[in-house]
Motif scaffolding. Structure first.
Motif, PDB file in Angstrom:
ATOM      1  N   ALA A 243      10.646  81.589  37.260  1.00 54.26           N
ATOM      2  CA  ALA A 243      11.974  81.062  37.617  1.00 54.26           C
ATOM      3  C   ALA A 243      12.927  81.106  36.428  1.00 54.26           C
ATOM      4  O   ALA A 243      14.080  81.546  36.557  1.00 54.26           O
ATOM      5  CB  ALA A 243      11.842  79.630  38.139  1.00 54.26           C
ATOM      6  N   ARG A 244      12.468  80.675  35.280  1.00 54.37           N
ATOM      7  CA  ARG A 244      13.311  80.696  34.087  1.00 54.37           C
ATOM      8  C   ARG A 244      13.688  82.132  33.697  1.00 54.37           C
ATOM      9  O   ARG A 244      14.847  82.417  33.408  1.00 54.37           O
ATOM     10  CB  ARG A 244      12.594  80.023  32.907  1.00 54.37           C
ATOM     11  CG  ARG A 244      13.324  80.196  31.578  1.00 54.37           C
ATOM     12  CD  ARG A 244      12.464  79.731  30.413  1.00 54.37           C
ATOM     13  NE  ARG A 244      12.477  78.300  30.274  1.00 54.37           N
ATOM     14  CZ  ARG A 244      13.379  77.613  29.562  1.00 54.37           C
ATOM     15  NH1 ARG A 244      14.342  78.253  28.921  1.00 54.37           N
ATOM     16  NH2 ARG A 244      13.322  76.310  29.474  1.00 54.37           N
ATOM     17  N   LEU A 245      12.724  83.023  33.705  1.00 46.67           N
ATOM     18  CA  LEU A 245      12.964  84.391  33.251  1.00 46.67           C
ATOM     19  C   LEU A 245      13.845  85.170  34.219  1.00 46.67           C
ATOM     20  O   LEU A 245      14.610  86.049  33.805  1.00 46.67           O
ATOM     21  CB  LEU A 245      11.634  85.111  33.042  1.00 46.67           C
ATOM     22  CG  LEU A 245      10.703  84.486  31.988  1.00 46.67           C
ATOM     23  CD1 LEU A 245       9.392  85.252  31.917  1.00 46.67           C
ATOM     24  CD2 LEU A 245      11.379  84.445  30.627  1.00 46.67           C
ATOM     25  N   ALA A 246      13.746  84.858  35.503  1.00 44.63           N
ATOM     26  CA  ALA A 246      14.565  85.555  36.501  1.00 44.63           C
ATOM     27  C   ALA A 246      16.049  85.308  36.278  1.00 44.63           C
ATOM     28  O   ALA A 246      16.898  86.129  36.658  1.00 44.63           O
ATOM     29  CB  ALA A 246      14.161  85.123  37.905  1.00 44.63           C
ATOM     30  N   ALA A 247      16.388  84.186  35.654  1.00 46.75           N
ATOM     31  CA  ALA A 247      17.790  83.860  35.386  1.00 46.75           C
ATOM     32  C   ALA A 247      18.317  84.524  34.124  1.00 46.75           C
ATOM     33  O   ALA A 247      19.506  84.421  33.815  1.00 46.75           O
ATOM     34  CB  ALA A 247      17.945  82.344  35.275  1.00 46.75           C
ATOM     35  N   ASN A 248      17.434  85.205  33.377  1.00 51.19           N
ATOM     36  CA  ASN A 248      17.836  85.881  32.142  1.00 51.19           C
ATOM     37  C   ASN A 248      18.089  87.355  32.456  1.00 51.19           C
ATOM     38  O   ASN A 248      17.159  88.079  32.820  1.00 51.19           O
ATOM     39  CB  ASN A 248      16.723  85.741  31.100  1.00 51.19           C
ATOM     40  CG  ASN A 248      17.104  86.309  29.740  1.00 51.19           C
ATOM     41  OD1 ASN A 248      17.785  87.321  29.637  1.00 51.19           O
ATOM     42  ND2 ASN A 248      16.646  85.671  28.683  1.00 51.19           N
ATOM     43  N   PRO A 249      19.342  87.833  32.305  1.00 51.27           N
ATOM     44  CA  PRO A 249      19.646  89.230  32.661  1.00 51.27           C
ATOM     45  C   PRO A 249      18.769  90.248  31.942  1.00 51.27           C
ATOM     46  O   PRO A 249      18.451  91.297  32.498  1.00 51.27           O
ATOM     47  CB  PRO A 249      21.119  89.382  32.247  1.00 51.27           C
ATOM     48  CG  PRO A 249      21.669  87.992  32.250  1.00 51.27           C
ATOM     49  CD  PRO A 249      20.535  87.106  31.838  1.00 51.27           C
ATOM     50  N   ARG A 250      18.341  89.943  30.715  1.00 52.75           N
ATOM     51  CA  ARG A 250      17.529  90.887  29.952  1.00 52.75           C
ATOM     52  C   ARG A 250      16.068  90.902  30.406  1.00 52.75           C
ATOM     53  O   ARG A 250      15.315  91.779  29.999  1.00 52.75           O
ATOM     54  CB  ARG A 250      17.613  90.576  28.459  1.00 52.75           C
ATOM     55  CG  ARG A 250      18.989  90.776  27.848  1.00 52.75           C
ATOM     56  CD  ARG A 250      18.923  90.783  26.334  1.00 52.75           C
ATOM     57  NE  ARG A 250      18.180  91.938  25.837  1.00 52.75           N
ATOM     58  CZ  ARG A 250      17.725  92.039  24.582  1.00 52.75           C
ATOM     59  NH1 ARG A 250      17.929  91.041  23.722  1.00 52.75           N
ATOM     60  NH2 ARG A 250      17.056  93.101  24.186  1.00 52.75           N
ATOM     61  N   MET A 251      15.693  89.935  31.222  1.00 53.99           N
ATOM     62  CA  MET A 251      14.312  89.856  31.694  1.00 53.99           C
ATOM     63  C   MET A 251      14.193  90.193  33.176  1.00 53.99           C
ATOM     64  O   MET A 251      13.081  90.263  33.715  1.00 53.99           O
ATOM     65  CB  MET A 251      13.756  88.442  31.470  1.00 53.99           C
ATOM     66  CG  MET A 251      13.580  88.045  30.023  1.00 53.99           C
ATOM     67  SD  MET A 251      12.372  89.058  29.156  1.00 53.99           S
ATOM     68  CE  MET A 251      10.888  88.737  30.097  1.00 53.99           C
ATOM     69  N   ALA A 252      15.309  90.417  33.856  1.00 51.09           N
ATOM     70  CA  ALA A 252      15.297  90.561  35.317  1.00 51.09           C
ATOM     71  C   ALA A 252      14.384  91.694  35.778  1.00 51.09           C
ATOM     72  O   ALA A 252      13.618  91.543  36.740  1.00 51.09           O
ATOM     73  CB  ALA A 252      16.720  90.779  35.833  1.00 51.09           C
ATOM     74  N   LEU A 253      14.429  92.844  35.113  1.00 50.10           N
ATOM     75  CA  LEU A 253      13.620  93.982  35.531  1.00 50.10           C
ATOM     76  C   LEU A 253      12.131  93.683  35.386  1.00 50.10           C
ATOM     77  O   LEU A 253      11.324  94.017  36.269  1.00 50.10           O
ATOM     78  CB  LEU A 253      13.992  95.221  34.718  1.00 50.10           C
ATOM     79  CG  LEU A 253      13.250  96.509  35.094  1.00 50.10           C
ATOM     80  CD1 LEU A 253      13.528  96.874  36.553  1.00 50.10           C
ATOM     81  CD2 LEU A 253      13.674  97.665  34.177  1.00 50.10           C
ATOM     82  N   GLN A 254      11.755  93.041  34.267  1.00 51.65           N
ATOM     83  CA  GLN A 254      10.347  92.713  34.074  1.00 51.65           C
ATOM     84  C   GLN A 254       9.859  91.727  35.132  1.00 51.65           C
ATOM     85  O   GLN A 254       8.745  91.858  35.648  1.00 51.65           O
ATOM     86  CB  GLN A 254      10.128  92.130  32.667  1.00 51.65           C
ATOM     87  CG  GLN A 254      10.245  93.166  31.548  1.00 51.65           C
ATOM     88  CD  GLN A 254      10.251  92.533  30.162  1.00 51.65           C
ATOM     89  OE1 GLN A 254      11.261  92.010  29.737  1.00 51.65           O
ATOM     90  NE2 GLN A 254       9.124  92.587  29.471  1.00 51.65           N
ATOM     91  N   VAL A 255      10.699  90.763  35.482  1.00 47.26           N
ATOM     92  CA  VAL A 255      10.309  89.791  36.498  1.00 47.26           C
ATOM     93  C   VAL A 255      10.189  90.461  37.863  1.00 47.26           C
ATOM     94  O   VAL A 255       9.273  90.160  38.653  1.00 47.26           O
ATOM     95  CB  VAL A 255      11.313  88.623  36.544  1.00 47.26           C
ATOM     96  CG1 VAL A 255      11.007  87.683  37.707  1.00 47.26           C
ATOM     97  CG2 VAL A 255      11.281  87.843  35.244  1.00 47.26           C
TER      98      VAL A 255
END
Length: 517
Positions: A474-486
């Motif tokens: 949930a936290r990482l999905a809100a980070n644009p730089r992590m969206a693809l990895q999530v």
């Protein structure tokens, strides 16, 4: 005894005859105070190489002070009268020497600042704290830079520094038309390896250093690390020699291979100057100027020089500013709620993961590892395992010879462990074992497969990477730089997720990764 006007307090990481503490120093009226105390190697269990470097450099600086005609009161670690802590020793010596006031250059650690201030107050003495001229930026200037910014990114601060100090600039534009040459500075060595790398600049211990090594071996025998290969610069002259050797021999290829690793070869094209810089045996301005001069003389490519300058004018200054504007609360940050204990084998190197075993072995032998080994090997594993950030901080502060809290803490809690929730780094630096496979040949001789995320041969890095994404989705999905990895998590079936989680539990129980036999 003549009245003592100023007692100048010099700490173990302030070894500069031209520091601000000595401004207007009068040998007829003033004296210098230095002390080796057990607390500085036991508040975290400082490694043998780290302790030896500080003590050897301090004792050589004491000789330099005496040669310069500056009266000195110096307490050795093995003196029976030693009170064991900076505060207690300073109070005892103040009572004996009765100075009118205390003067010092600003310390590099919050804990030490509090201790010296408390000792001065208990003695009823004024304490004058002067700016540390070993930095381009004062803490006040950094605070002004940070004020009102929603995000505090190093890149923007670095560009300001380049403009302000006219470093690698052509008129009002960055040299080469770009601020950042990171894309050129990420190469790995080919299958043949690094080839004939220039040898590390070593300094044979003299009588003073040999005495220190014997003292540390006796008093700190249970501390981690080894002393057999101790060869760090411990004087200003040696530090300058190490700087000159780096500029001439390794700077040209420093940038290209700054992220590369090779088993059994810790030194490669790195500078090995951070300890001398942090002890103040070198000034960052002379280091940056030497690198820029090499580029302008055609002796080193711009990409290498910019990558090196970025570490000093950018990250080093940025880390210090962040530390002093966020302490003391920064020490307690734990944005990801990590609570696992640091594996005991971090202190021994007894792991069967090839990359970690190599990084830990050289760390314990030399008190040094390059920034990728710190960020993407030891730090990455601790982050994805979920180690309590303060334990990770204590380990880094203990084992590395260049570790002083103002630079180590932000790099560990902020950059490496993402414990500040993104104040220093824009995203958690996480990766599977494939990253290590790309940057080194460690995986070729390892029992684990970086391509597998579950099962007996799964690389713990790869397992923990997917587990980390699941735990913090949930936290990482809100980070644009992590969206693809999530988003990649959606490819995993429920059964695959469960297999990853079961393997991660086994890793955390210590059933995976520990060397046996």
């Amino acid at each position: 005894m003549a009245e003592l006007r100023c007692l100048v307090v010099v700490l173990g990481d302030q070894l500069d005859l031209a520091s601000s503490a000595f401004d207007a120093f009068d040998p007829a009226l003033d004296a210098v105070w230095m002390a080796e105390v057990a607390e500085e190697s036991t508040h975290v269990v400082s490694s043998q190489p780290r302790t030896a470097l500080f003590l050897a450099a301090m004792r050589h600086f004491a000789l330099a002070l005496q040669a310069a005609g500056r009266p000195l009161h110096y307490m050795r670690l093995d003196d029976p009268a030693n009170r064991g802590s900076l505060a207690a020793q300073l109070q005892a010596d103040v009572q004996r020497l009765r100075p009118a006031r205390l003067v010092m250059t600003a310390p590099g650690e919050w804990r030490v600042l509090q201790a010296i201030q408390a000792a001065a107050a208990a003695s009823g003495l004024a304490l004058e704290i002067r700016e540390d001229r070993h930095f381009y930026t004062t803490v006040r200037e950094f605070a002004a830079h940070a004020r009102g910014r929603k995000t505090l990114r190093m890149e923007y601060f670095y560009r300001e520094q380049r403009r302000r100090h006219r470093v690698l600039m052509e008129h009002d534009a960055p040299a080469g038309g770009r601020w950042n040459f990171d894309a050129e500075n990420r190469e790995a060595f080919g299958a043949a390896g690094p080839g004939a790398v220039p040898p590390r600049t070593v300094f044979e211990p003299d009588a003073v250093t040999r005495e220190v090594l014997a003292l540390v071996a006796a008093r700190c025998a249970r501390h981690p690390g080894r002393l057999e290969g101790f060869a760090w610069p411990v004087t200003r002259a040696q530090a300058l020699q190490a700087l000159q050797a780096f500029i001439a021999e390794r700077l040209p290829l420093f940038g290209r291979y700054q992220d590369a690793m090779w088993p059994g070869n810790p030194w490669l094209y790195h500078a090995h100057l951070s300890a001398a810089l942090n002890l103040k045996l070198l000034n960052p301005r002379e280091v940056v100027a030497a690198a820029e001069a090499a580029w302008r003389a055609g002796q080193a490519p711009l990409a290498s020089v910019e990558g090196f300058v970025r570490q000093i004018l950018g990250w080093r200054e940025y880390a210090r500013g962040l530390y002093w504007t966020r302490m003391p609360g920064y020490l307690e940050r734990n944005a990801l709620g990590a609570g696992h204990d640091l594996p005991a084998w971090y202190w021994t190197g007894d792991t069967d993961m090839a990359c970690l075993r190599d990084a830990l072995a050289q760390t314990l032998a030399h008190g040094w590892a390059n920034h990728i080994q710190r960020l993407m090997v030891t730090g990455l594993y601790a982050l994805m395992l979920g180690v309590q950030p303060r334990q990770v901080h204590a380990w880094y502060l203990a084992v590395y010879v260049d570790a002083v809290e103002w630079v180590e803490l932000p790099n560990t809690l902020g950059m490496s462990q993402y414990a500040d929730g993104g104040e220093m780094a824009s995203k958690p630096y996480i990766a599977t074992g494939r990253y290590i496979e790309r940057m080194s040949p460690h995986c070729q001789g390892c029992r684990y497969d970086p391509a597998q995320r579950s099962g007996e041969r799964a690389c713990p890095y790869t397992t923990l990477y997917w587990d980390f994404l699941m735990r913090h989705e949930a936290r990482l999905a809100a980070n644009p730089r992590m969206a693809l990895q999530v988003k990649n998590l959606a490819r995993l079936t429920d059964a695959q997720r469960q297999a990853v989680q079961e393997r991660a539990v086994a890793i955390r129980r210590g059933e995976v990764g520990v060397a046996h036999g």
